[in-house]
Design an enzyme around this catalytic site. Structure first.
Site, PDB file in Angstrom:
ATOM      1  N   SER A 139     -11.255   5.732 -21.744  1.00 23.01           N
ATOM      2  CA  SER A 139     -11.094   6.498 -20.521  1.00 23.01           C
ATOM      3  C   SER A 139      -9.918   7.481 -20.666  1.00 23.01           C
ATOM      4  O   SER A 139      -9.879   8.246 -21.616  1.00 23.01           O
ATOM      5  CB  SER A 139     -10.904   5.541 -19.337  1.00 23.01           C
ATOM      6  N   ARG A 208      -8.972   4.206  -4.365  1.00 19.30           N
ATOM      7  CA  ARG A 208      -9.382   3.180  -5.312  1.00 19.30           C
ATOM      8  C   ARG A 208     -10.818   2.736  -5.044  1.00 19.30           C
ATOM      9  O   ARG A 208     -11.595   2.491  -5.986  1.00 19.30           O
ATOM     10  CB  ARG A 208      -8.441   1.984  -5.206  1.00 19.30           C
ATOM     11  N   ASP A 302     -22.494   6.161 -17.848  1.00 21.09           N
ATOM     12  CA  ASP A 302     -21.099   6.481 -17.535  1.00 21.09           C
ATOM     13  C   ASP A 302     -21.078   7.768 -16.724  1.00 21.09           C
ATOM     14  O   ASP A 302     -21.313   8.856 -17.247  1.00 21.09           O
ATOM     15  CB  ASP A 302     -20.302   6.646 -18.830  1.00 21.09           C
ATOM     16  N   HIS A 335     -19.108   3.079 -16.766  1.00 25.71           N
ATOM     17  CA  HIS A 335     -17.821   3.423 -17.367  1.00 25.71           C
ATOM     18  C   HIS A 335     -16.960   2.201 -17.659  1.00 25.71           C
ATOM     19  O   HIS A 335     -16.319   2.119 -18.714  1.00 25.71           O
ATOM     20  CB  HIS A 335     -17.051   4.382 -16.452  1.00 25.71           C
ATOM     21  N   ASP A 336     -16.938   1.239 -16.763  1.00 26.06           N
ATOM     22  CA  ASP A 336     -16.101   0.047 -16.950  1.00 26.06           C
ATOM     23  C   ASP A 336     -16.559  -0.819 -18.119  1.00 26.06           C
ATOM     24  O   ASP A 336     -15.901  -1.818 -18.440  1.00 26.06           O
ATOM     25  CB  ASP A 336     -16.066  -0.790 -15.670  1.00 26.06           C
TER      26      ASP A 336
END
Length: 368
Positions: A139, A208, A302, A335-336
């Site tokens: 990232s 967040r 992603d 993405h994670d």
């Protein structure tokens, strides 16, 4: 083990100079006599220097790095630092300005990924390391890895950018700005000068929550939460809560407890400005500088760092006759995936670094 060092000064891309810059960093493993086995790990947006950790406090990449793991700290000396502008031990907006004795707040100068890398370079040199075996990051950490390869091409043998890109995508910039506006519109932000108060906790929490949506996939949310309710209240009641809502609010609250809103803003801006071709004649020209062997890993689904961005860079590297290896990892996490898919990513990382370590270590020892 988290340690601290102070760098006398650093000249930033924006033209400002920061003095008495503190750097928090973690070291794991032992640096060999030749100082050839050091691996630098670069963290993502809300990460910190604790990548490996210990039994009491596991690090955020402890599934990848540690004794006997894919990056084996029995073999390698792993260094991770908190980035410039952060809030976990390295100088950032919440730090005291040595000239005023008060927190910088919004007077902190704008920092870029290149500034973060420059500070890491000064730290690495202070540790007595003249050449890194590898630079690894996912990232925002992958952005740093790319910049390392371009800014200091002779400083590493290998570079491993994961779930990242050579430039931030338009969709990622868009999501970043929505998160940014959530913070700026919170009346408790107070133009960045809210210390010693808690600051814009509501705005940061919402930012967040938005971030968590972009880090995962629709399929994962459907599988984990679906339309299930947190309690048995009638779904038509105003105060009924779906499990997915509860999860996002929990994640927002968790970040507020450990992260500074100003740092979040500054790091988002650094990500927005990320483009290794900026001021260098474009990405292709920047890639020409790279001397290290490259392992590029993309994650399916992603949203922030699409695989085609990394594939584009890989093709440019191949056209420039650089040594590059590319892998596309399927993951429901999106993405994670770079933080959780250790069984899929770990062997790729391990095979790549082990492929080259013997020759490099022998060469370094022979050159003494």
């Amino acid at each position: 083990m988290i340690q601290k060092m102070v760098i006398d000064e650093i000249k930033l891309e924006c033209g400002d100079t920061l003095r008495q810059v503190e750097v928090a960093f973690e070291t794991s493993g032992t640096l060999n006599e030749e100082k050839t086995n050091a691996i630098l790990v670069c963290h993502a947006l809300t990460g910190d220097a604790c990548a490996v950790g210990d039994e009491e406090q596991p690090g955020w990449w402890e599934g990848l790095i540690g004794p006997g793991r894919y990056i084996d700290t029995n073999k390698y000396f792993v260094v991770t630092s908190n980035v410039l502008g952060g809030c976990s031990g390295t100088t950032g907006p919440a730090s005291l300005n040595p000239e005023t004795g008060r927190p910088y707040g919004a007077d902190f100068p704008v920092v870029t990924i290149r500034d973060m890398v420059q500070l890491q370079y000064l730290m690495v040199k202070r540790l007595g390391i003249d050449k890194l075996f590898a630079v690894v990051g996912g990232s925002m950490g992958g952005m740093q890895a790319y910049e390392w390869a371009v800014m200091y091409p002779e400083m590493m043998h290998l570079v491993l950018p994961i779930a990242t890109s050579a430039r931030l995508s338009a969709i990622a910039i868009a999501y970043n700005d929505v998160g940014r506006q959530a913070i700026l519109s919170d009346p408790e932000w107070k133009r960045g000068h809210y210390y010693p108060g808690k600051g814009p906790v509501n705005g940061l929490s919402i930012a967040r929550m938005l971030g968590m949506i972009t880090y995962r996939t629709a399929d994962l949310f459907e599988y984990r939460f679906g339309r299930r309710l947190k309690d048995e209240r009638d779904v038509t009641q105003f105060d009924s809560t779906f499990n997915i809502e509860s999860y996002l609010r929990y994640q927002g609250q968790k970040l507020v407890e450990r992260f500074d809103a100003n740092s979040y803003l500054y790091l988002l801006k650094a990500m927005d400005s990320h483009d290794i071709g900026r001021g260098r004649g474009g990405i292709k020209a920047a890639l020409e500088r790279i001397q290290a062997r490259v392992l590029s890993i993309a994650i399916s689904n992603d949203l922030l760092y699409p695989a085609d961005h990394q594939e584009e860079v890989v093709e440019m590297l191949k056209a420039s006759h650089k040594e590059v290896e590319y892998h596309f990892v399927e993951s429901i996490y999106g993405h994670d995936g770079f933080l959780v898919e250790f069984v899929k990513i770990g062997p790729l990382v391990e095979q790549f670094i082990e492929k080259y370590n013997t020759g490099i270590f022998k060469q370094s020892a022979a050159s003494r």
